[in-house]
Design a protein around this motif. Sequence first.
Motif, PDB file in Angstrom:
ATOM      1  N   VAL A   1      14.180 -44.040   5.784  1.00 46.50           N
ATOM      2  CA  VAL A   1      13.534 -44.842   6.824  1.00 46.50           C
ATOM      3  C   VAL A   1      14.553 -45.081   7.943  1.00 46.50           C
ATOM      4  CG1 VAL A   1      12.464 -47.035   7.397  1.00 46.50           C
ATOM      5  CG2 VAL A   1      12.017 -45.979   5.174  1.00 46.50           C
ATOM      6  N   GLN A   2      14.081 -44.896   9.162  1.00 44.81           N
ATOM      7  CA  GLN A   2      14.963 -45.149  10.303  1.00 44.81           C
ATOM      8  C   GLN A   2      14.189 -45.857  11.393  1.00 44.81           C
ATOM      9  OE1 GLN A   2      16.893 -41.665  11.913  1.00 44.81           O
ATOM     10  NE2 GLN A   2      18.480 -42.883  12.899  1.00 44.81           N
ATOM     11  N   LEU A   3      14.776 -46.920  11.900  1.00 40.69           N
ATOM     12  CA  LEU A   3      14.245 -47.624  13.058  1.00 40.69           C
ATOM     13  C   LEU A   3      15.305 -47.545  14.142  1.00 40.69           C
ATOM     14  CD1 LEU A   3      12.767 -50.820  11.350  1.00 40.69           C
ATOM     15  CD2 LEU A   3      11.576 -48.702  11.936  1.00 40.69           C
ATOM     16  N   GLN A   4      15.001 -46.803  15.187  1.00 46.28           N
ATOM     17  CA  GLN A   4      15.983 -46.547  16.232  1.00 46.28           C
ATOM     18  C   GLN A   4      15.626 -47.352  17.479  1.00 46.28           C
ATOM     19  OE1 GLN A   4      18.756 -44.406  15.874  1.00 46.28           O
ATOM     20  NE2 GLN A   4      19.354 -45.361  17.811  1.00 46.28           N
ATOM     21  N   ALA A   5      16.390 -48.410  17.720  1.00 49.30           N
ATOM     22  CA  ALA A   5      16.154 -49.250  18.896  1.00 49.30           C
ATOM     23  C   ALA A   5      16.937 -48.711  20.083  1.00 49.30           C
ATOM     24  CB  ALA A   5      16.576 -50.678  18.605  1.00 49.30           C
ATOM     25  N   SER A   6      16.339 -48.836  21.257  1.00 48.98           N
ATOM     26  CA  SER A   6      16.990 -48.378  22.477  1.00 48.98           C
ATOM     27  C   SER A   6      16.485 -49.193  23.659  1.00 48.98           C
ATOM     28  CB  SER A   6      16.710 -46.895  22.705  1.00 48.98           C
ATOM     29  OG  SER A   6      15.325 -46.664  22.850  1.00 48.98           O
ATOM     30  N   GLY A   7      17.136 -49.003  24.801  1.00 47.71           N
ATOM     31  CA  GLY A   7      16.681 -49.660  26.015  1.00 47.71           C
ATOM     32  C   GLY A   7      17.492 -50.860  26.428  1.00 47.71           C
ATOM     33  N   GLY A   8      18.447 -51.257  25.602  1.00 45.11           N
ATOM     34  CA  GLY A   8      19.288 -52.387  25.963  1.00 45.11           C
ATOM     35  C   GLY A   8      20.219 -52.039  27.103  1.00 45.11           C
ATOM     36  N   GLY A   9      20.847 -53.059  27.651  1.00 47.55           N
ATOM     37  CA  GLY A   9      21.780 -52.847  28.743  1.00 47.55           C
ATOM     38  C   GLY A   9      22.031 -54.142  29.480  1.00 47.55           C
ATOM     39  N   LEU A  10      22.554 -54.003  30.665  1.00 48.04           N
ATOM     40  CA  LEU A  10      22.882 -55.152  31.517  1.00 48.04           C
ATOM     41  C   LEU A  10      21.782 -55.350  32.542  1.00 48.04           C
ATOM     42  CD1 LEU A  10      24.938 -57.302  32.458  1.00 48.04           C
ATOM     43  CD2 LEU A  10      25.950 -55.510  33.920  1.00 48.04           C
ATOM     44  N   VAL A  11      21.308 -56.573  32.658  1.00 50.96           N
ATOM     45  CA  VAL A  11      20.275 -56.907  33.631  1.00 50.96           C
ATOM     46  C   VAL A  11      20.625 -58.249  34.256  1.00 50.96           C
ATOM     47  CG1 VAL A  11      18.796 -57.981  31.883  1.00 50.96           C
ATOM     48  CG2 VAL A  11      17.788 -57.094  34.000  1.00 50.96           C
ATOM     49  N   GLN A  12      20.293 -58.397  35.505  1.00 50.82           N
ATOM     50  CA  GLN A  12      20.536 -59.675  36.176  1.00 50.82           C
ATOM     51  C   GLN A  12      19.472 -60.685  35.778  1.00 50.82           C
ATOM     52  OE1 GLN A  12      20.803 -58.878  40.396  1.00 50.82           O
ATOM     53  NE2 GLN A  12      23.032 -58.623  40.263  1.00 50.82           N
ATOM     54  N   ALA A  13      19.826 -61.931  35.847  1.00 50.79           N
ATOM     55  CA  ALA A  13      18.864 -62.993  35.573  1.00 50.79           C
ATOM     56  C   ALA A  13      17.650 -62.829  36.477  1.00 50.79           C
ATOM     57  CB  ALA A  13      19.503 -64.355  35.784  1.00 50.79           C
ATOM     58  N   GLY A  14      16.469 -62.968  35.876  1.00 52.14           N
ATOM     59  CA  GLY A  14      15.234 -62.771  36.611  1.00 52.14           C
ATOM     60  C   GLY A  14      14.714 -61.353  36.562  1.00 52.14           C
ATOM     61  N   GLY A  15      15.535 -60.453  36.052  1.00 54.65           N
ATOM     62  CA  GLY A  15      15.150 -59.049  35.974  1.00 54.65           C
ATOM     63  C   GLY A  15      14.341 -58.732  34.730  1.00 54.65           C
ATOM     64  N   SER A  16      14.016 -57.453  34.596  1.00 52.63           N
ATOM     65  CA  SER A  16      13.180 -56.984  33.489  1.00 52.63           C
ATOM     66  C   SER A  16      13.858 -55.849  32.744  1.00 52.63           C
ATOM     67  CB  SER A  16      11.818 -56.508  34.006  1.00 52.63           C
ATOM     68  OG  SER A  16      11.107 -57.559  34.616  1.00 52.63           O
ATOM     69  N   LEU A  17      13.470 -55.723  31.500  1.00 56.93           N
ATOM     70  CA  LEU A  17      14.008 -54.670  30.644  1.00 56.93           C
ATOM     71  C   LEU A  17      12.948 -54.360  29.602  1.00 56.93           C
ATOM     72  CD1 LEU A  17      16.880 -53.403  30.766  1.00 56.93           C
ATOM     73  CD2 LEU A  17      17.525 -54.890  28.873  1.00 56.93           C
ATOM     74  N   ARG A  18      12.836 -53.099  29.202  1.00 57.37           N
ATOM     75  CA  ARG A  18      11.916 -52.747  28.132  1.00 57.37           C
ATOM     76  C   ARG A  18      12.684 -52.107  26.991  1.00 57.37           C
ATOM     77  NH1 ARG A  18       6.549 -48.878  27.626  1.00 57.37           N
ATOM     78  NH2 ARG A  18       8.104 -47.199  27.594  1.00 57.37           N
TER      79      ARG A  18
END
Length: 127
Positions: A1-18
Amino acid sequence: VQLQASGGGLVQAGGSLRLSCAASGITFKNYVMGWFRQAPGKEREFVAAISWSGSRTYYADSVKGLFTISRDNAKNTVYLQMNSAKPEDTAVYYCAADRGTWGTRPQVSSLYAYDYWGQGTLVTVSS
């Protein structure tokens, strides 16, 4: 079983990330999926959960109305859309899979309900 998370990073306050979490080795459509997070020096905490079909969701009070959990069973992937990010959202975000049935909020928000965990993806929100 593998759960591969991605999409993290640096974002400014008020910004969006998925964030995305791709699952393999499980029959994805039969699993409740959840997102948790752990900030430095703090315990891992519940963020959001979604039922098998995606028709039901629960959110932590701190992210309700700001984050949205969704899933695509055809792609074996669960998502976490983070909007209006705050510095206090800075954490490692983990996806998790629960082969049990959809339960009450206390049940699906418990770490112990989940059978499989991903490796985490770091989200940093700068002020």
